[in-house]
Write an enzyme that holds these catalytic residues in place. Structure first.
Site, PDB file in Angstrom:
ATOM      1  CG  HIS A  19      -1.956  -1.080   1.171  1.00 44.35           C
ATOM      2  ND1 HIS A  19      -3.304  -0.838   1.143  1.00 44.35           N
ATOM      3  CD2 HIS A  19      -1.839  -2.429   1.099  1.00 44.35           C
ATOM      4  CE1 HIS A  19      -3.969  -1.978   1.067  1.00 44.35           C
ATOM      5  NE2 HIS A  19      -3.084  -2.972   1.057  1.00 44.35           N
ATOM      6  CG  ASP A 123      -5.207   2.150   1.803  1.00 44.91           C
ATOM      7  OD1 ASP A 123      -6.190   1.474   1.464  1.00 44.91           O
ATOM      8  OD2 ASP A 123      -4.035   1.748   1.690  1.00 44.91           O
TER       9      ASP A 123
END
Ligand code: U2F
Length: 489
Positions: A19, A123
Site C-alpha cells: 500500500h 487508503d
C-alpha cells in the site's frame, strides 16, 4: 507565504508494503503538480522504509512534500504480521485518532507556514482516515491499491450476500471442490465467467455473513462509495470494461496506473531515470542478483516472488522448489526470511542444493522492478498481488500465477483468461504442476503467444501514462478537482 485557497493534500496509506509505495508515487506526482502534500506513515513503517528505501530520502528533499508519522498503537516489539491486518487497522482506528486529527486539522499554526489541509487522499481500507475526515468535514478521495477487477467484486459483495451467493452453500466434503467451479451471477460484467474460486478469499473463507474479515471488506468498500472520488492504480486499456461498471457506482473514479510508470512521466529525471532511485521497500534489497542475472542468457530465467505477506507451509515450499529444479530452467527466487516456518537452509535437500547452485539464485528481497526489466528474465512466478501484476505488465513479462489470498484469485483469473499474458495455477498443487506451468510459459508456441500479449500490454501501459494517455488525463482531472475543492467554503 501561501495564498488563501491553496491546495494541501494529506495522503494516508494503510501501513503495509503493498500500500505505501503506490501511494508514495501518487503523493510525489501530486506534489510535482504544485500541491502541498503531507504523507502520513506510522512510526514503525516509516522507520523501516527509511532504513531501506532510496525513494524516501529523495522525496523528503522535495519542496511542497513532507512526511509526518503517527503511532499505530501497538507495542514496540509487536511483530505486526500483515495476515492479522484487522488488529492493526483496529488499533489505528481506536488509538491513533487524536494524532491523525491533529494532522488533518491542527490546533496550532502550521510550522512550515503551509495552508490547512483541503483534501484527504486516504487508503480505502484505512477507516481511521475516513472516519476522522468525515468528523472534521474534510473531503476525502479514496485510493484502492487493488485492481479494478477485484474492487468491483468487492463492491458487489452486498449483492452477492443478498442473492444468496455468499457464503457459499454448505456442500458435503467430497463435493466442495466441484462447488468452487460454480459461476457467480452477482458481479455485473463477469456473469458466467467468474467462479466461486476466483472471488476474493474473504468470500471463499466466510462461513457466515458475520465473518469478521468479510464484514470488514464489505464495510470498507461500501465506505469508498461515500468519498468525493476513487483513485485506482490501473489503466483503461487493461480494465476499461470493469472501470465502466465501477463508474456506474462511483462516477468520479480516476484510473492512474501503472502509478510506478506515471510517476516517471512527472519525475524531474524523466522516464529514463534509474529504477533504483525509485524503489521503496520494507526490506533491504539484495542487488547481487542483478549481477547474477547479467551472467545468464536472454529470456532464460524464471523470477519467483510471492510478495510481502504470503506465507507458505514447508511442504508447499519444497514442492515449488522441486518443481523449479525439475523444470530444468534457471531461476531467481525471493525467499523472504518469513516466507515459510523455520530456516530455509534446514529445508535444503542434497539433490536440490546441487541443482540450485548450478542454475538458481536465492535472495531475501530483490529490486523487483529492475529484475523484471532485465533481459535475462523470461517469466514471473507470482502470488499475483496487484503491484507485482502491474510491474510484470509494465515490463512485458508473462506471469505464472499462484494466488494466495485477498484480491489475488481475481487478478490471476483475469491474467489467465481475459488478458491472456499468463497462466492461472490457482488451487493446483504439487511439483509436477509447477514444472508443467514453467515449461508452458517458457517453451514453444504458447510461450511465444504469452510473450506477444505481454509485450502488447506493456506498450499500452506506456502509452496510458504518456502525455495525452488515459492515465495522464485522469491525473490532470484529479489535480483540477483537488484544486477546485480548495476553493470551497
Ligand atoms: C498486498 O500485496 P503484497 O505486498 O504481498 O504484493 P504486491 O502488491 O505484489 O506488492 C509487492 C511489492 O513488493 C515489491 C514488488 C511490489 O511492488 O516490487 N517487492 C520487491 O521490491 N522485492 C521483492 O523481492 C519482492 C517484492 C496484498 F497481499 C495483495 O493481495 C494486494 O494486491 C496488494 C495491493 O493492495 O497488497
Amino acid at each position: 507565504m501561501t495564498e488563501v485557497g491553496e491546495a494541501h493534500v494529506l495522503v494516508s496509506p494503510f501501513p503495509a508494503q503493498g500500500h505505501v509505495p503506490p501511494m508514495l508515487k501518487l503523493a510525489e506526482i501530486l506534489s510535482h503538480a504544485g500541491l502541498h502534500v503531507t504523507f502520513v506513515n506510522t512510526d514503525n513503517i516509516h522507520r523501516r522504509f527509511l532504513a531501506s528505501s532510496p525513494a524516501l530520502q529523495r522525496l523528503a528533499g522535495l519542496p511542497r512534500f513532507r512526511f509526518r508519522t503517527i503511532p499505530d498503537g501497538l507495542p514496540e516489539d509487536h511483530p505486526r504480521p500483515f495476515l492479522q491486518f484487522l488488529d492493526l487497522e483496529e488499533s489505528l482506528r481506536t488509538r491513533s485518532r487524536e494524532h491523525y486529527r491533529e494532522l488533518l486539522v491542527p490546533t496550532g499554526k502550521d510550522p512550515d507556514g503551509w495552508p490547512p489541509v483541503t483534501c484527504a487522499v486516504a487508503d480505502g481500507i484505512l477507516r481511521l482516515a475516513s472516519e476522522v475526515a468525515a468528523e472534521m468535514e474534510i473531503p476525502v478521495i479514496f485510493v484502492r491499491t487493488s485492481g479494478a477487477c477485484a474492487v468491483w467484486a468487492y463492491l458487489c459483495i452486498p449483492d452477492l450476500i443478498k442473492g444468496g451467493e455468499i457464503p457459499f452453500p454448505e456442500e458435503e466434503e467430497e463435493k466442495e471442490e466441484d462447488g468452487l467451479d460454480e459461476t457467480i451471477r452477482g458481479v455485473p460484467g463477469m456473469e458466467g465467467f467468474l467462479r466461486r474460486r476466483d472471488l476474493p478469499s474473504f468470500c471463499r473463507n466466510a462461513k457466515s455473513t458475520s465473518d469478521r474479515s468479510l464484514q470488514f471488506v464489505t464495510n470498507a468498500n461500501a465506505n469508498v462509495r461515500r468519498g468525493r472520488g476513487l483513485i485506482l492504480n490501473t489503466f483503461e486499456a487493461l480494465e476499461g470494461p470493469v472501470l465502466s461498471h465501477i463508474r456506474s457506482a462511483i462516477p468520479i473514479s480516476y484510473a492512474l496506473g501503472p502509478l510506478h510508470l506515471l510517476s516517471r512521466t512527472f519525475d524531474d529525471c524523466g522516464a529514463d531515470a534509474p529504477l533504483s532511485s525509485n524503489s521503496a521497500s520494507l526490506w533491504q534489497e539484495d542487488r547481487s542478483c542483478l549481477k547474477w542475472l547479467d551472467s545468464q542468457p536472454q529470456r532464460s530465467v524464471v523470477y519467483i516472488s510471492f510478495g510481502s505477506v504470503t506465507m507458505m507451509s514447508r511442504d508447499e515450499l519444497m514442492e515449488f522448489w522441486h518443481g523449479l529444479v525439475d523444470s530444468g530452467k534457471r531461476f531467481l527466487w525471493v525467499v523472504r526470511p518469513d516466507l515459510a516456518e523455520g530456516k530455509i537452509e534446514e529445508a535444503i535437500q542434497e539433490d536440490l542444493e546441487k541443482e540450485t547452485k548450478e542454475r538458481g539464485c536465492l535472495v531475501g528481497w530483490a529490486p523487483q522492478e529492475e529484475v523484471l526489466a532485465h533481459p535475462a528474465v523470461a517469466c514471473f512466478l507470482t502470488h499475483s498481488g496487484w503491484n507485482s501484476t502491474l510491474e510484470s505488465v509494465a515490463a512485458g513479462v508473462p506471469m505464472i500465477c499462484w494466488p494466495f489470498f485477498a484480491d489475488q484469485p481475481v487478478n490471476s483469473r483475469f491474467v489467465g483468461d481475459v488478458w491472456r499474458f499468463g497462466v492461472d495455477m490457482k488451487d493446483k498443487r504439487g511439483r509436477s504442476v509447477v514444472e508443467r506451468m514453467v515449461r508452458e510459459v517458457m517453451e514453444g508456441e504458447r510461450a511465444e503467444e504469452l510473450r506477444r500479449s505481454a509485450g502488447e500490454m506493456a506498450e499500452l501501459a506506456r502509452r496510458s501514462v504518456g502525455e495525452g494517455g488515459s492515465s495522464y488525463r485522469d491525473f490532470e482531472n484529479l489535480v483540477k478537482d483537488i484544486k477546485a475543492m480548495s476553493r470551497e467554503k
